[in-house]
Design a protein around this motif. Sequence first.
Motif, PDB file in Angstrom:
ATOM      1  N   ARG A   1       0.841  -1.206   0.000  1.00  0.00           N
ATOM      2  CA  ARG A   1       0.000   0.000   0.000  1.00  0.00           C
ATOM      3  C   ARG A   1       0.871   1.248   0.000  1.00  0.00           C
ATOM      4  O   ARG A   1       0.534   2.257  -0.642  1.00  0.00           O
ATOM      5  N   GLU A   2       2.003   1.165   0.703  1.00  0.00           N
ATOM      6  CA  GLU A   2       2.901   2.324   0.755  1.00  0.00           C
ATOM      7  C   GLU A   2       3.468   2.645  -0.631  1.00  0.00           C
ATOM      8  O   GLU A   2       3.656   3.807  -0.985  1.00  0.00           O
ATOM      9  N   ASP A   3       3.731   1.596  -1.422  1.00  0.00           N
ATOM     10  CA  ASP A   3       4.236   1.810  -2.782  1.00  0.00           C
ATOM     11  C   ASP A   3       3.212   2.573  -3.613  1.00  0.00           C
ATOM     12  O   ASP A   3       3.548   3.507  -4.355  1.00  0.00           O
ATOM     13  N   VAL A   4       1.955   2.165  -3.509  1.00  0.00           N
ATOM     14  CA  VAL A   4       0.889   2.814  -4.268  1.00  0.00           C
ATOM     15  C   VAL A   4       0.741   4.270  -3.850  1.00  0.00           C
ATOM     16  O   VAL A   4       0.570   5.165  -4.691  1.00  0.00           O
ATOM     17  N   ALA A   5       0.817   4.537  -2.553  1.00  0.00           N
ATOM     18  CA  ALA A   5       0.694   5.916  -2.075  1.00  0.00           C
ATOM     19  C   ALA A   5       1.815   6.792  -2.638  1.00  0.00           C
ATOM     20  O   ALA A   5       1.572   7.933  -3.059  1.00  0.00           O
ATOM     21  N   MET A   6       3.041   6.259  -2.669  1.00  0.00           N
ATOM     22  CA  MET A   6       4.157   7.014  -3.246  1.00  0.00           C
ATOM     23  C   MET A   6       3.924   7.289  -4.723  1.00  0.00           C
ATOM     24  O   MET A   6       4.162   8.407  -5.211  1.00  0.00           O
ATOM     25  N   VAL A   7       3.472   6.289  -5.433  1.00  0.00           N
ATOM     26  CA  VAL A   7       3.248   6.430  -6.867  1.00  0.00           C
ATOM     27  C   VAL A   7       2.102   7.408  -7.149  1.00  0.00           C
ATOM     28  O   VAL A   7       2.178   8.226  -8.069  1.00  0.00           O
ATOM     29  N   ASN A   8       1.052   7.354  -6.352  1.00  0.00           N
ATOM     30  CA  ASN A   8      -0.047   8.302  -6.523  1.00  0.00           C
ATOM     31  C   ASN A   8       0.431   9.737  -6.398  1.00  0.00           C
ATOM     32  O   ASN A   8      -0.035  10.633  -7.109  1.00  0.00           O
ATOM     33  N   ARG A   9       1.350   9.961  -5.473  1.00  0.00           N
ATOM     34  CA  ARG A   9       1.865  11.326  -5.292  1.00  0.00           C
ATOM     35  C   ARG A   9       2.778  11.743  -6.458  1.00  0.00           C
ATOM     36  O   ARG A   9       2.828  12.913  -6.821  1.00  0.00           O
TER      37      ARG A   9
ATOM     38  N   ALA B   1      -6.226   7.559 -12.829  1.00  0.00           N
ATOM     39  CA  ALA B   1      -5.563   8.131 -14.002  1.00  0.00           C
ATOM     40  C   ALA B   1      -4.276   7.387 -14.370  1.00  0.00           C
ATOM     41  O   ALA B   1      -3.728   7.594 -15.458  1.00  0.00           O
ATOM     42  N   ILE B   2      -3.794   6.538 -13.473  1.00  0.00           N
ATOM     43  CA  ILE B   2      -2.569   5.760 -13.710  1.00  0.00           C
ATOM     44  C   ILE B   2      -2.974   4.374 -14.205  1.00  0.00           C
ATOM     45  O   ILE B   2      -3.691   3.650 -13.525  1.00  0.00           O
ATOM     46  N   ALA B   3      -2.525   3.999 -15.387  1.00  0.00           N
ATOM     47  CA  ALA B   3      -2.856   2.691 -15.949  1.00  0.00           C
ATOM     48  C   ALA B   3      -2.010   1.611 -15.290  1.00  0.00           C
ATOM     49  O   ALA B   3      -0.794   1.772 -15.137  1.00  0.00           O
ATOM     50  N   ALA B   4      -2.658   0.517 -14.914  1.00  0.00           N
ATOM     51  CA  ALA B   4      -1.951  -0.605 -14.287  1.00  0.00           C
ATOM     52  C   ALA B   4      -1.538  -1.613 -15.357  1.00  0.00           C
ATOM     53  O   ALA B   4      -2.341  -1.983 -16.217  1.00  0.00           O
ATOM     54  N   VAL B   5      -0.280  -2.047 -15.279  1.00  0.00           N
ATOM     55  CA  VAL B   5       0.274  -3.017 -16.223  1.00  0.00           C
ATOM     56  C   VAL B   5       0.554  -4.313 -15.470  1.00  0.00           C
ATOM     57  O   VAL B   5       1.226  -4.299 -14.433  1.00  0.00           O
ATOM     58  N   GLY B   6       0.058  -5.416 -15.989  1.00  0.00           N
ATOM     59  CA  GLY B   6       0.361  -6.720 -15.408  1.00  0.00           C
ATOM     60  C   GLY B   6       1.550  -7.336 -16.113  1.00  0.00           C
ATOM     61  O   GLY B   6       1.575  -7.431 -17.339  1.00  0.00           O
ATOM     62  N   VAL B   7       2.547  -7.746 -15.339  1.00  0.00           N
ATOM     63  CA  VAL B   7       3.772  -8.328 -15.891  1.00  0.00           C
ATOM     64  C   VAL B   7       3.720  -9.846 -15.699  1.00  0.00           C
ATOM     65  O   VAL B   7       3.622 -10.334 -14.567  1.00  0.00           O
ATOM     66  N   PHE B   8       3.807 -10.583 -16.815  1.00  0.00           N
ATOM     67  CA  PHE B   8       3.641 -12.028 -16.787  1.00  0.00           C
ATOM     68  C   PHE B   8       4.827 -12.722 -17.457  1.00  0.00           C
ATOM     69  O   PHE B   8       5.396 -12.205 -18.426  1.00  0.00           O
TER      70      PHE B   8
ATOM     71  N   LEU C   1      -4.563  -3.355  -4.515  1.00  0.00           N
ATOM     72  CA  LEU C   1      -3.675  -2.243  -4.865  1.00  0.00           C
ATOM     73  C   LEU C   1      -4.275  -1.389  -5.970  1.00  0.00           C
ATOM     74  O   LEU C   1      -4.155  -0.152  -5.956  1.00  0.00           O
ATOM     75  N   ARG C   2      -4.925  -2.019  -6.947  1.00  0.00           N
ATOM     76  CA  ARG C   2      -5.546  -1.271  -8.041  1.00  0.00           C
ATOM     77  C   ARG C   2      -6.622  -0.333  -7.517  1.00  0.00           C
ATOM     78  O   ARG C   2      -6.766   0.801  -7.997  1.00  0.00           O
ATOM     79  N   ARG C   3      -7.395  -0.788  -6.526  1.00  0.00           N
ATOM     80  CA  ARG C   3      -8.439   0.067  -5.954  1.00  0.00           C
ATOM     81  C   ARG C   3      -7.853   1.299  -5.283  1.00  0.00           C
ATOM     82  O   ARG C   3      -8.490   2.361  -5.236  1.00  0.00           O
ATOM     83  N   GLN C   4      -6.638   1.164  -4.759  1.00  0.00           N
ATOM     84  CA  GLN C   4      -5.981   2.298  -4.097  1.00  0.00           C
ATOM     85  C   GLN C   4      -5.227   3.189  -5.081  1.00  0.00           C
ATOM     86  O   GLN C   4      -4.933   4.347  -4.772  1.00  0.00           O
ATOM     87  N   LEU C   5      -4.928   2.662  -6.255  1.00  0.00           N
ATOM     88  CA  LEU C   5      -4.147   3.402  -7.243  1.00  0.00           C
ATOM     89  C   LEU C   5      -5.002   4.477  -7.906  1.00  0.00           C
ATOM     90  O   LEU C   5      -6.175   4.254  -8.217  1.00  0.00           O
ATOM     91  N   ASP C   6      -4.412   5.643  -8.116  1.00  0.00           N
ATOM     92  CA  ASP C   6      -5.085   6.735  -8.828  1.00  0.00           C
ATOM     93  C   ASP C   6      -5.660   6.201 -10.140  1.00  0.00           C
ATOM     94  O   ASP C   6      -4.934   5.594 -10.941  1.00  0.00           O
TER      95      ASP C   6
END
Length: 208
Positions: free
Chosen positions: A12-20, A52-59, A45-50
């Motif tokens: 969650r802390e990672d998402v908060a940093m990225v949102n800022r 406007a930021i697109a989420a990419v899944g790495v497989f 994490l996606r629900r917490q992510l802004d």
Amino acid sequence: MTKIKLCGLRRREDVAMVNRAKPDYAGFVFAPGRRQVTAEQAESLRRQLDPAIAAVGVFVKAPVEEAANLANRGTIQLIQLHGEEDEAYAKALRERTKAPLIRVIRVRGPESLRDLERYDCDYFLLDTFSGSQFGGLGKTFDHSLLRQVRFPKPFFLAGGLDPENVRAAIDECHPFGVDTSSGIETAGTKDENKIRAFVSAVRKEEES
């Protein structure tokens, strides 16, 4: 404007940093490794992510249905194929989801960048080759290899990018976007000062 992708979010802390910091893309790694997240963790994490930021899944060679289902549920907006999946795999994904595909090319020499037209994808991502690990190495490849290459699709530049070298890499390679994970970490954990410095290095000159 060069797009920014910050990869390997797992807390969650990672998402908060990225949102800022407000990059364009954030990456969730579903492949085995220390940055791996489960589908349930990624959904949280996606629900917490802004939005406007697109989420990419790495497989890396995941079942086709796994990647397609995560995209169709809205957990991720793009699918990044990092395991040298074949074109039958890409075709199967295209049949199951409309999510854009990012095809990773692990660069070790000129031969890695030949016949790029054969790949079914929307973007390329150029990373440093390692025989034992898919991504997250923190090592650059020889960017001069890109000078004579004509890319049929936009490409992200990855591999050892950090706040100190990303501007020079952009000026030399002119990518559509840049991608980093280990370059914004300290002792294996996302570092907000490095995240801010990376984003600033990419955008400061372009916005002036």
